[in-house]
Design a protein around this motif. Structure first.
Motif, PDB file in Angstrom:
ATOM      1  N   HIS A   1      -6.573  19.711   5.920  1.00  0.00           N
ATOM      2  CA  HIS A   1      -5.402  19.347   5.116  1.00  0.00           C
ATOM      3  C   HIS A   1      -5.181  17.843   5.000  1.00  0.00           C
ATOM      4  O   HIS A   1      -4.333  17.409   4.230  1.00  0.00           O
ATOM      5  N   GLN A   2      -5.915  17.060   5.793  1.00  0.00           N
ATOM      6  CA  GLN A   2      -5.731  15.618   5.727  1.00  0.00           C
ATOM      7  C   GLN A   2      -7.051  14.913   5.998  1.00  0.00           C
ATOM      8  O   GLN A   2      -7.817  15.335   6.870  1.00  0.00           O
ATOM      9  N   CYS A   3      -7.317  13.861   5.244  1.00  0.00           N
ATOM     10  CA  CYS A   3      -8.542  13.082   5.409  1.00  0.00           C
ATOM     11  C   CYS A   3      -8.195  11.637   5.719  1.00  0.00           C
ATOM     12  O   CYS A   3      -7.352  11.041   5.042  1.00  0.00           O
ATOM     13  N   PHE A   4      -8.838  11.091   6.718  1.00  0.00           N
ATOM     14  CA  PHE A   4      -8.707   9.678   7.044  1.00  0.00           C
ATOM     15  C   PHE A   4      -9.913   8.965   6.430  1.00  0.00           C
ATOM     16  O   PHE A   4     -11.043   9.137   6.883  1.00  0.00           O
ATOM     17  N   VAL A   5      -9.657   8.197   5.379  1.00  0.00           N
ATOM     18  CA  VAL A   5     -10.735   7.532   4.636  1.00  0.00           C
ATOM     19  C   VAL A   5     -10.938   6.126   5.197  1.00  0.00           C
ATOM     20  O   VAL A   5      -9.996   5.323   5.237  1.00  0.00           O
ATOM     21  N   VAL A   6     -12.166   5.838   5.603  1.00  0.00           N
ATOM     22  CA  VAL A   6     -12.465   4.656   6.407  1.00  0.00           C
ATOM     23  C   VAL A   6     -13.216   3.611   5.586  1.00  0.00           C
ATOM     24  O   VAL A   6     -14.230   3.919   4.946  1.00  0.00           O
ATOM     25  N   GLY A   7     -12.758   2.372   5.640  1.00  0.00           N
ATOM     26  CA  GLY A   7     -13.452   1.263   5.008  1.00  0.00           C
ATOM     27  C   GLY A   7     -14.490   0.656   5.920  1.00  0.00           C
ATOM     28  O   GLY A   7     -14.471   0.858   7.132  1.00  0.00           O
ATOM     29  N   TRP A   8     -15.400  -0.109   5.324  1.00  0.00           N
ATOM     30  CA  TRP A   8     -16.426  -0.807   6.113  1.00  0.00           C
ATOM     31  C   TRP A   8     -16.499  -2.293   5.737  1.00  0.00           C
ATOM     32  O   TRP A   8     -17.204  -3.055   6.370  1.00  0.00           O
ATOM     33  N   ASN A   9     -15.757  -2.702   4.714  1.00  0.00           N
ATOM     34  CA  ASN A   9     -15.652  -4.107   4.331  1.00  0.00           C
ATOM     35  C   ASN A   9     -14.382  -4.255   3.496  1.00  0.00           C
ATOM     36  O   ASN A   9     -13.597  -3.299   3.383  1.00  0.00           O
ATOM     37  N   GLN A  10     -14.169  -5.425   2.913  1.00  0.00           N
ATOM     38  CA  GLN A  10     -12.921  -5.653   2.189  1.00  0.00           C
ATOM     39  C   GLN A  10     -12.779  -4.714   0.991  1.00  0.00           C
ATOM     40  O   GLN A  10     -11.729  -4.100   0.783  1.00  0.00           O
TER      41      GLN A  10
ATOM     42  N   LYS B   1      -2.895   5.885  -1.651  1.00  0.00           N
ATOM     43  CA  LYS B   1      -1.720   5.763  -2.521  1.00  0.00           C
ATOM     44  C   LYS B   1      -1.715   6.855  -3.604  1.00  0.00           C
ATOM     45  O   LYS B   1      -0.661   7.279  -4.069  1.00  0.00           O
ATOM     46  N   GLN B   2      -2.893   7.321  -3.971  1.00  0.00           N
ATOM     47  CA  GLN B   2      -3.015   8.341  -5.019  1.00  0.00           C
ATOM     48  C   GLN B   2      -2.863   9.760  -4.484  1.00  0.00           C
ATOM     49  O   GLN B   2      -2.434  10.656  -5.211  1.00  0.00           O
ATOM     50  N   HIS B   3      -3.236   9.956  -3.198  1.00  0.00           N
ATOM     51  CA  HIS B   3      -3.284  11.313  -2.647  1.00  0.00           C
ATOM     52  C   HIS B   3      -2.503  11.392  -1.336  1.00  0.00           C
ATOM     53  O   HIS B   3      -2.884  10.739  -0.357  1.00  0.00           O
ATOM     54  N   PRO B   4      -1.449  12.189  -1.274  1.00  0.00           N
ATOM     55  CA  PRO B   4      -0.664  12.321  -0.043  1.00  0.00           C
ATOM     56  C   PRO B   4      -1.475  12.822   1.156  1.00  0.00           C
ATOM     57  O   PRO B   4      -1.107  12.557   2.303  1.00  0.00           O
ATOM     58  N   SER B   5      -2.574  13.518   0.901  1.00  0.00           N
ATOM     59  CA  SER B   5      -3.386  14.059   1.995  1.00  0.00           C
ATOM     60  C   SER B   5      -4.410  13.069   2.532  1.00  0.00           C
ATOM     61  O   SER B   5      -5.235  13.421   3.382  1.00  0.00           O
ATOM     62  N   ILE B   6      -4.374  11.822   2.057  1.00  0.00           N
ATOM     63  CA  ILE B   6      -5.294  10.785   2.538  1.00  0.00           C
ATOM     64  C   ILE B   6      -4.517   9.670   3.222  1.00  0.00           C
ATOM     65  O   ILE B   6      -3.460   9.256   2.763  1.00  0.00           O
ATOM     66  N   LYS B   7      -5.045   9.221   4.353  1.00  0.00           N
ATOM     67  CA  LYS B   7      -4.585   8.006   5.014  1.00  0.00           C
ATOM     68  C   LYS B   7      -5.766   7.049   5.103  1.00  0.00           C
ATOM     69  O   LYS B   7      -6.921   7.479   5.205  1.00  0.00           O
ATOM     70  N   ALA B   8      -5.477   5.744   5.082  1.00  0.00           N
ATOM     71  CA  ALA B   8      -6.536   4.736   5.062  1.00  0.00           C
ATOM     72  C   ALA B   8      -6.749   4.102   6.434  1.00  0.00           C
ATOM     73  O   ALA B   8      -5.788   3.890   7.193  1.00  0.00           O
ATOM     74  N   ILE B   9      -8.008   3.803   6.722  1.00  0.00           N
ATOM     75  CA  ILE B   9      -8.407   3.027   7.901  1.00  0.00           C
ATOM     76  C   ILE B   9      -9.205   1.844   7.367  1.00  0.00           C
ATOM     77  O   ILE B   9     -10.134   2.023   6.574  1.00  0.00           O
ATOM     78  N   VAL B  10      -8.838   0.640   7.757  1.00  0.00           N
ATOM     79  CA  VAL B  10      -9.388  -0.563   7.129  1.00  0.00           C
ATOM     80  C   VAL B  10     -10.029  -1.486   8.159  1.00  0.00           C
ATOM     81  O   VAL B  10      -9.519  -1.654   9.266  1.00  0.00           O
TER      82      VAL B  10
END
Length: 253
Positions: free
Chosen positions: A26-35, A46-55
């Motif tokens: 039900h939830q995905c943590f989407v992870v960045g690897w650069n800027q 910001k587009q999907h309530p089921s996503i949180k960002a890791i930067v």
């Protein structure tokens, strides 16, 4: 922990999220690897309530420079969408030169400071560098708040990272037929410090090994973990939800 901001998932995110929910994710943590990829993770959140960002800046990407000043602006502007700094750490598999190791150390140090400034946990990437990472973290001092992502260390290293404060996460490799050590380490991981992940599009679990991984495959990892730990689905699910909510202060459902 997944990379829905990867090029391979472009134009498929909405469909993947819908399918993932049908598989109990039900939830995905989407992870960045650069800027750029970190900003993409934020935009997806910001587009999907089921996503949180890791930067953050991945250790392999330090070959393009170690300036992480952009993290301050990104976190300040989008704090409500960001739950952690990552993935950060050491990678001696792709980078074998001592100068590159020094660059990775400088980038990790700066990002640990940023995480502390904003009271964010960290996602730690480590490949072929567990002893070096432990040595660095122990010398740096203090306790840490975060996750050892796709953990591939030994039993002794597991205990050392637990003592430093880290939770431990396992992915698709625990399902591989030859991954005896990974399953043994999983069996010794306290269930109240445990997380599961896909790291998609990488590390697809058996029987999809070597193919594209997606969040839809998380149940395969869950079932193997349940088997290794000898617990019921209800107990494992409850602990995983509690661990995520405790560390990241987010609701899992």
């Amino acid at each position: 922990h997944c990379h829905l901001n990867a090029e391979v998932f472009k134009d498929r995110v909405e469909l993947l999220l819908e399918e993932a929910k049908k598989h109990g994710v039900h939830q995905c943590f989407v992870v960045g690897w650069n800027q750029a990829s970190s900003l993409d993770a934020v935009l997806l959140a910001k587009q999907h309530p089921s996503i949180k960002a890791i930067v953050g800046l991945h250790p392999v990407d330090t070959e393009h420079g170690i300036d992480v000043s952009w993290l301050h602006a990104l976190i300040t502007e989008h704090r409500e969408n960001i739950i952690a700094v990552g993935e950060i750490g050491f990678d001696y598999y792709w980078h074998k030169d001592p100068h590159q190791h020094q660059q990775q150390t400088l980038a990790l140090s700066a990002q640990l400071d940023i995480a502390q400034t904003y009271n964010l946990p960290v996602f730690i990437h480590c490949r072929d560098a567990y002893d070096a990472l432990l040595d660095y973290l122990q010398k740096r001092g203090g306790m840490y708040r975060g996750i050892m992502h796709c953990f591939g260390g030994t039993l002794d290293q597991l205990q050392a990272f637990l003592q430093l404060g880290f939770d431990i996460s396992f992915g698709g490799p625990i399902t591989f037929k030859n991954a005896h050590l990974a399953r043994e380490v999983l069996s010794h991981t306290p269930i109240d410090r445990l997380h599961l992940e896909t790291d998609s599009p990488y590390l697809a679990p058996h029987p999809h090994r070597g193919k594209e991984n997606t969040p839809l495959f998380l149940p395969l990892i869950f079932e193997k973990a349940k088997e290794v730990l000898g617990v019921t689905s209800e107990i494992l699910e409850k602990n995983l939800q509690t661990n995520v909510e405790k560390l990241f202060h987010v609701k899992t459902l």
